[in-house]
Write a protein that holds these residues in place. Structure first.
Motif, PDB file in Angstrom:
ATOM      1  N   LYS A  98     -26.004 110.612  17.678  1.00 23.80           N
ATOM      2  CA  LYS A  98     -25.946 111.133  19.018  1.00 23.80           C
ATOM      3  C   LYS A  98     -25.803 109.886  19.880  1.00 23.80           C
ATOM      4  O   LYS A  98     -25.589 109.986  21.064  1.00 23.80           O
ATOM      5  N   ILE A  99     -25.744 108.671  19.314  1.00 24.28           N
ATOM      6  CA  ILE A  99     -26.062 107.545  20.148  1.00 24.28           C
ATOM      7  C   ILE A  99     -24.633 107.083  19.993  1.00 24.28           C
ATOM      8  O   ILE A  99     -23.882 106.676  18.827  1.00 24.28           O
ATOM      9  N   LYS A 100     -24.025 106.420  21.250  1.00 24.15           N
ATOM     10  CA  LYS A 100     -22.909 105.783  21.213  1.00 24.15           C
ATOM     11  C   LYS A 100     -22.936 104.259  21.802  1.00 24.15           C
ATOM     12  O   LYS A 100     -23.540 104.277  22.773  1.00 24.15           O
ATOM     13  N   PHE A 101     -22.849 103.227  20.597  1.00 24.12           N
ATOM     14  CA  PHE A 101     -23.189 102.076  20.855  1.00 24.12           C
ATOM     15  C   PHE A 101     -22.268 101.355  21.659  1.00 24.12           C
ATOM     16  O   PHE A 101     -21.104 101.604  21.600  1.00 24.12           O
ATOM     17  N   GLY A 102     -22.572 100.204  22.089  1.00 25.16           N
ATOM     18  CA  GLY A 102     -21.768  99.204  22.576  1.00 25.16           C
ATOM     19  C   GLY A 102     -21.020  99.587  24.064  1.00 25.16           C
ATOM     20  O   GLY A 102     -20.161  99.126  24.395  1.00 25.16           O
ATOM     21  N   LEU A 103     -21.601 100.300  24.696  1.00 26.49           N
ATOM     22  CA  LEU A 103     -21.232 101.017  25.975  1.00 26.49           C
ATOM     23  C   LEU A 103     -21.789 100.480  27.198  1.00 26.49           C
ATOM     24  O   LEU A 103     -23.205 100.471  27.548  1.00 26.49           O
ATOM     25  N   LYS A 104     -21.072  99.758  28.188  1.00 26.80           N
ATOM     26  CA  LYS A 104     -21.507  99.195  29.354  1.00 26.80           C
ATOM     27  C   LYS A 104     -21.300 100.056  30.644  1.00 26.80           C
ATOM     28  O   LYS A 104     -20.153 100.499  30.742  1.00 26.80           O
ATOM     29  N   LEU A 105     -22.514 100.792  31.093  1.00 26.19           N
ATOM     30  CA  LEU A 105     -21.965 101.782  32.253  1.00 26.19           C
ATOM     31  C   LEU A 105     -21.578 101.028  33.582  1.00 26.19           C
ATOM     32  O   LEU A 105     -21.836  99.831  33.827  1.00 26.19           O
ATOM     33  N   LYS A 106     -20.731 101.956  34.152  1.00 30.54           N
ATOM     34  CA  LYS A 106     -20.098 101.246  35.418  1.00 30.54           C
ATOM     35  C   LYS A 106     -20.752 102.155  36.678  1.00 30.54           C
ATOM     36  O   LYS A 106     -20.876 101.549  37.523  1.00 30.54           O
ATOM     37  N   ASN A 107     -20.379 103.554  36.264  1.00 30.97           N
ATOM     38  CA  ASN A 107     -20.807 104.209  37.543  1.00 30.97           C
ATOM     39  C   ASN A 107     -21.323 105.634  37.169  1.00 30.97           C
ATOM     40  O   ASN A 107     -20.603 106.282  36.091  1.00 30.97           O
ATOM     41  N   SER A 108     -22.019 106.241  37.705  1.00 31.67           N
ATOM     42  CA  SER A 108     -22.537 107.737  37.426  1.00 31.67           C
ATOM     43  C   SER A 108     -22.354 108.539  38.752  1.00 31.67           C
ATOM     44  O   SER A 108     -23.055 108.142  39.534  1.00 31.67           O
TER      45      SER A 108
END
Length: 501
Positions: A98-108
């Motif tokens: 269920k983990i999605k690695f290597g993602l940098k969040l920009k906006n929610s």
């Protein structure tokens, strides 16, 4: 671009994120769940920090998860052991897929019309944009900048011929053998670094502007070791956890109620453990628990001072030169390596922004509800631990509260929950009011507020929070609930939009 939808998205795969995910996976197995993690491994803080001696400063019986006992005779755990513990927990609960690695969040961004979050991110390795939607968003990203720590500039540091490094960027296996090391700072990181580096370094000098309170703690739980011979391990763990939680709470309350007496006790403790050190280097200017206490397992910090392998200097930096640091007093400290243990840089949401209908939420103008939800922000959880007790105690009951909230929403058929202040409870105090380490003081204007009374007031009290989060009714008249728009109303909206177009 395919946009994947989930019932719940958790930001962060550290202790807080994995612990919260475990509760949700166990209590709501039918809900689709994703965990977005910027790093390539689980562990969060414990995957990031690799400096010498990195360890917890809370006992693992209460710092670990209640549902996955930490069976060890050691009281304080090494960073690598905690990292492995988080990994084992994620695997045991089937969370790795269920983990999605290597993602940098920009906006929610929350859409009021669609009643869902749109989370925008980018794959750091490739730059590829990844977008997800969810019904409920849970922020477990911690509160500091993973890219860099707080590192003030030092006068004339450019002329120094050695290395100046921050613990946050120290690589595992960094070679300091036979070097003269100066550690700038007196917080928990410095107290950990000094004894860890003292054995290999030629000399370690801790340069501080002001001292901290340091407690020597036994690093083996001898009570549990004895009980393990006659009782089941699970019972011994529960007893140790309860005992340690009560001790920590009692210590904190004693410092709040009798600060002068507790100050005398701590000073006497430190003077006794380092009789060869000038007392002014071990005499803080503030009262106990105005800042977090530092732990020295088996008194390792004091031992490094008694042995002569390490020393403390209390002074201010005047400037750097080619071979070290010139102090305001005129003293010169020679150095090959300077470790700037100068603190963290606070950053919420992993550096991403939070918005509602494309209008950014001004978090410092919002209050925290029960320390878990944010005022006027729909379907948004914020897992933030304790500063005066093991961090994960609050994370544990916070995750369980969210499960109660989800169950209530499912049972009543509502789709949106929002904490709304109808009683003018706002104050100017931050959620960490009264806690005064430098990194918090520097970031006070970035933090949400707290209110005059419950449930807007942050108690930092495990017993009170446990009742409020796990016993008090979910529907308390402050949370406002909305139902999903019916299929017919959605059809009417679409028809109206088409007609207008």
């Amino acid at each position: 671009m395919t946009i994947k939808h989930y019932d719940i998205i958790i930001i962060g795969a550290g202790l807080s994120g994995i612990g919260t995910a475990c509760h949700i996976a166990r209590e709501h197995p039918g809900k689709s769940l994703a965990i977005l993690e910027r790093r390539e491994n689980v562990g969060g803080t414990w995957d990031l920090f690799r400096y010498p001696g990195i360890r917890s400063d809370s006992d693992m019986a209460s710092f670990g998860f209640n549902f996955k006992p930490w069976y060890s005779d050691n009281v304080l755990a090494q960073g690598s052991d905690i990292r492995e513990y988080v990994r084992e927990t994620a695997e045991a609960f089937g969370l790795y897929e269920k983990i999605k690695f290597g993602l940098k969040l920009k906006n929610s961004d929350w859409s009021t019309k669609d009643q869902k979050w749109t989370v925008s991110s980018a794959q750091e390795a490739s730059g590829e944009e990844k977008v997800f939607t969810c019904n409920f968003l849970v922020n477990c990203a911690g509160y500091y900048n993973f890219d860099q720590g707080y590192r003030p500039g030092f006068p004339k540091e450019e002329v120094f011929t050695g290395d100046i490094v921050h613990p946050q960027s120290l690589p595992e296996g960094f070679d300091y053998s036979g070097k003269k090391v100066v550690v700038i700072g007196s917080g928990a990181t410095a107290i950990t670094l000094v004894p860890a580096m003292a054995d290999k370094a030629a000399k370690v000098t801790m340069l501080q502007r002001s001292p901290s309170y340091i407690m020597s703690l036994p690093n083996t739980d001898k009570i549990s070791m004895v009980l393990n011979k006659v009782l089941p391990k699970a019972w011994v763990f529960k007893l140790a956890r309860r005992r340690n939680i009560l001790f920590q709470r009692a210590l904190y309350l004693a410092c709040q109620r009798w600060p002068n007496a507790m100050r005398k006790m701590f000073l006497s403790h430190m003077y006794k453990h380092a009789p060869n050190v000038d007392k002014r280097h071990l005499t803080p200017e503030y009262m106990p628990w105005d800042q977090r206490l530092c732990a020295a397992p088996d008194g390792d910090f004091f031992e490094s001072l008694r042995s002569g392998k390490a020393e403390i200097v209390t002074d201010h930096i005047d400037r750097f030169d080619e071979t070290g640091i010139e102090l305001k007093s005129g003293q010169h400290i020679e150095a090959d390596i300077v470790v700037a243990a100068t603190g963290l840089e606070v950053q919420l949401m992993g550096g991403s922004t939070l918005s509602i209908d494309n209008e950014e939420v001004n978090l410092p103008k919002k209050m925290a509800y029960k320390g878990i939800l944010i005022q006027d922000v729909p379907n948004y959880g914020w897992i933030f631990g304790y500063t005066n007790a093991p961090w994960t105690l609050k994370c544990d009951i916070g995750g369980r509260y969210l499960c109660r909230l989800f169950a209530h929403m499912d049972q009543t058929g509502v789709s949106v929950a929002t904490a709304v202040d109808t009683g003018s409870n706002a104050t100017d105090a931050s959620v960490l009011d009264g806690f005064a380490p430098g990194y918090i003081v520097r970031a006070i204007d970035k933090m949400p507020r707290q209110g005059k009374a419950d449930p807007w007031r942050i108690t930092m009290h495990y017993g009170k929070d446990k009742k409020m989060l796990l016993k008090d009714p979910v529907d308390d008249g402050i949370l406002q609930f909305e139902t999903a728009p019916s299929a017919s109303s959605r059809g009417s909206d679409l028809l109206q939009q088409a007609t207008t177009a």
